[in-house]
Scaffold this motif. Structure first.
Motif, PDB file in Angstrom:
ATOM      1  N   GLU A 412      29.670  22.273  27.412  1.00  0.00           N
ATOM      2  CA  GLU A 412      27.802  22.282  27.237  1.00  0.00           C
ATOM      3  C   GLU A 412      27.771  20.453  27.907  1.00  0.00           C
ATOM      4  O   GLU A 412      26.366  21.095  29.497  1.00  0.00           O
ATOM      5  N   LEU A 415      26.928  21.740  31.813  1.00  0.00           N
ATOM      6  CA  LEU A 415      25.388  22.249  32.023  1.00  0.00           C
ATOM      7  C   LEU A 415      24.727  21.226  32.773  1.00  0.00           C
ATOM      8  O   LEU A 415      24.892  20.182  32.275  1.00  0.00           O
ATOM      9  N   VAL A 420      20.603  29.624  34.267  1.00  0.00           N
ATOM     10  CA  VAL A 420      21.880  29.644  33.837  1.00  0.00           C
ATOM     11  C   VAL A 420      22.412  29.974  35.809  1.00  0.00           C
ATOM     12  O   VAL A 420      23.231  29.798  35.250  1.00  0.00           O
ATOM     13  N   PRO A 463      19.773  27.251  31.053  1.00  0.00           N
ATOM     14  CA  PRO A 463      21.014  26.940  29.668  1.00  0.00           C
ATOM     15  C   PRO A 463      21.195  26.244  28.497  1.00  0.00           C
ATOM     16  O   PRO A 463      21.829  26.496  28.070  1.00  0.00           O
ATOM     17  N   PHE A 464      19.868  25.503  28.268  1.00  0.00           N
ATOM     18  CA  PHE A 464      19.818  23.738  27.186  1.00  0.00           C
ATOM     19  C   PHE A 464      19.335  25.028  26.760  1.00  0.00           C
ATOM     20  O   PHE A 464      18.876  24.861  25.174  1.00  0.00           O
ATOM     21  N   LYS A 471      26.488  29.213  25.564  1.00  0.00           N
ATOM     22  CA  LYS A 471      26.901  27.914  26.870  1.00  0.00           C
ATOM     23  C   LYS A 471      27.421  27.321  27.336  1.00  0.00           C
ATOM     24  O   LYS A 471      28.549  27.598  28.247  1.00  0.00           O
TER      25      LYS A 471
END
Length: 609
Positions: A412, A415, A420, A463-464, A471
């Protein structure tokens, strides 16, 4: 509220902002004083959300939570609730607040007004309980992930809560560290009457509880004793959970005609298998011998390491030797495992392979030291990865990193972009400036689909906003988009549910078969290494302790346990059988082990009566 119950939840519903799907949907249950409750479920089933509702970090949209008779939904009760309910999260960095370990452990007691002398006693007790007393003056940021987790557990223990919640708190620990933490928790539960809620993906941990709850899509799907839950067999698979390996083995042996009940511990299964042999008139014997196939490398992308040593914060009070004279060769085409106790140097080792940590000789200002009179020439560490000489300051490190992809322990953290698509495309754009937008889009779409995500559904999402498992897949997609020759993954399946772990390993094997020449995984999971790796090395105190086929490495069970490691479930059962006169010589995989046991049962072994 009844004195018998310390937690009562009724019809809990919770929605995360912007989501139309309930993270929890009508959850009701109670926890008795002094109970040890385990909670299992697939990633995204609502386990962590439930934990945060229990100590007021989140507030339910509907329903009520009462802890020790107090309404958690009332904001004025927040401080008292958190004195009573301690929670240890999966990621220890989320709980680290100080620059010195003992200050971090003292933070909680200080904030609830504990006097200085008592705080000192609690620091000593809590750090001793998790085996970290020697690190009381260390800096948390310089510790390994597993060591940080022990400190996080100690920080919560120092508050001495009545209820302790562990949210995947042992996910990043080595087997010894995991056992130490669980032993501490069990002792607190049994001797001091502390109520424990253990959220875990490790089925052997769930077995230690008085009661188990299975979560599925925000609801309680099953509740009962661990034996009742795991004897439900294939029912668990309908909730996206894999059966425990020992249950799979029991089913296979029973299907071959052996009288085997579902048991949950390796020693019990060894006893049951031996009883079947005795009843068959097999008084002693050995299965057909396992001989590892020799591995042949194409050699173009071999990894060779010699005399590698590394010290963090050299020439400072915080100096720590992480690697001490590593010699290792990994052949092109291998699926290679790196195992070792927490802090052994595993992550430091693999970070050298794509020059995230550079060799001293590769630094621009490096000048070789001249040997002193009468002294031997200093040892110069060397690493070669394919055609790249990482000890040469003229090495093309950008090209190296395009060829050697790295997925970190906490994917994670890799990211960072708004969507994404942007995240996955970032490395590709940096390594190849000549690609057209269409080529980039095609490569990104392919990578996202390869890791099992729907491109159209996720490409424009942050992405979060994704689940933990998603993730991780996005992070892997961002690495494989450049199609590296060598893929390195540091604990790739840690923190995932059993089905998620299987899916990640299947993905890695798919990449390995199709185009990735070599896969290197760092892992604490001995079964994972046994089932997947062609060879493995054990790192201990910065040195290579053993290297070879997993079956040969795991034969040194007592030595591995002395290093804080463990052996696969099949090796434990084989050990129990050996003590009863039956030798099962397998490659430690579930399939080969069951085949050898069944073969011996059918009279296909050596020296049978």
């Amino acid at each position: 509220m009844s004195e018998e119950y310390v937690i009562e939840c009724e019809n809990l519903k919770f929605f995360y902002p912007g989501s139309e799907t309930a993270a929890l949907n009508g959850v009701s249950f109670s926890v008795r004083r002094g109970e040890f409750l385990s909670v299992v479920g697939h990633n995204g089933s609502g386990k962590s959300t439930l934990a945060r509702l229990l100590n007021g970090l989140l507030q339910a949209d509907e329903g009520t939570v009462r802890v020790l008779g107090t309404d958690v939904g009332d904001a004025k009760n927040a401080v008292e609730i958190r004195k009573s309910v301690g929670i240890v999260f999966q990621n220890p960095d989320n709980q680290t607040v100080a620059s010195i370990v003992e200050d971090d452990v003292a933070f909680g007691p200080e904030n609830i007004g504990v006097d200085r002398e008592e705080i000192s006693r609690r620091i000593e007790w809590a750090l001793g309980a998790v085996g970290m007393l020697d690190y009381r003056h260390a800096t948390p940021s310089r510790l390994s992930g597993g060591q940080k987790q022990r400190i996080a557990v100690a920080g919560v223990l120092a508050v001495k809560p009545q209820i302790l919640i562990l949210d995947e708190s042992t996910a990043m620990l080595d087997p010894k560290g995991r056992k130490e933490v669980i032993d501490v928790v069990k002792r607190l539960n049994e001797e001091e009457g502390m109520t424990v809620i253990l959220i875990t993906h490790f089925m052997e941990e769930a077995l230690l509880a008085d009661r188990t709850i299975v979560m599925n899509k925000g609801e309680i799907a099953l509740s009962g004793t661990p034996e009742e839950i795991f004897e439900s067999g294939e029912t668990l698979e309908t909730f996206n959970l894999s059966l425990p390996k020992i249950t799979v083995l029991c089913n296979a042996l029973r299907g071959a005609g052996m009288r085997i009940d579902n048991v949950l511990r390796p020693e019990e299964l060894a006893e049951k298998i031996a009883e079947n042999f005795v009843n068959r008139g097999i008084s002693g014997g050995q299965s057909q011998k396992f001989t590892p196939k020799p591995f042949e490398s194409a050699h173009e992308w071999d990894v060779e390491i010699s005399d590698l040593s590394f010290t963090y914060s050299k020439k400072s009070p915080f100096a720590k030797k992480a690697l001490d004279g590593i010699d290792l060769k990994i052949g092109e085409g291998e699926f290679f495992g790196v195992i070792g106790h927490t802090g052994s140097g595993k992550s430091t080792l693999v970070q050298h392979l794509n020059a995230l940590i550079k060799l001293p000789s590769a630094n621009k200002k490096y000048r070789a030291k001249k040997p002193k009179n009468g002294q031997p020439a200093p040892v110069i560490p060397r690493i070669s990865v394919g055609q790249f000489d990482l000890s040469d300051k003229k090495c093309d490190f950008k090209a190296l990193r395009a060829s050697v992809g790295m997925v970190f322990q906490y994917p994670e953290y890799q990211l960072f972009a708004e969507t994404v698509f942007q995240d996955v495309a970032f490395g590709l754009k940096n390594f190849n400036k000549n690609l057209t937008p269409e080529e980039i889009a095609q490569a990104v779409e392919s990578s996202i689909e390869i890791v099992g995500l729907n491109y159209e559904e996720v490409k424009d999402k942050s992405p979060f906003d994704l689940s933990g498992g998603q993730k991780r897949r996005v992070a892997i997609a961002g690495v494989i988009v450049t199609k590296p020759h060598i893929l390195i993954l540091d604990e790739p399946a840690a923190g995932l549910d059993p089905k998620g772990k299987n899916e990640i390993m299947e993905l890695l094997h798919k990449l390995h078969r199709e185009w990735c020449k070599t896969v290197i995984i760092v892992s604490h999971d001995m079964d994972e290494v046994a089932e997947n790796c062609t060879r493995a090395c054990v790192i201990s105190e910065g040195k290579v302790f053993a290297c070879g086929h997993p079956a040969d490495v795991f034969k040194r069970a007592d030595e591995l346990r002395s290093l804080g490691l463990d052996v696969p479930m099949t090796a434990k059962i084989a050990d129990g059988l050996a003590r009863r006169g039956y030798i099962i010589d397998s490659d430690c995989t579930l399939d080969d082990f069951s085949e050898k046991v069944i073969g011996l049962f059918n009279g296909e072994g050596e020296g049978n009566a």
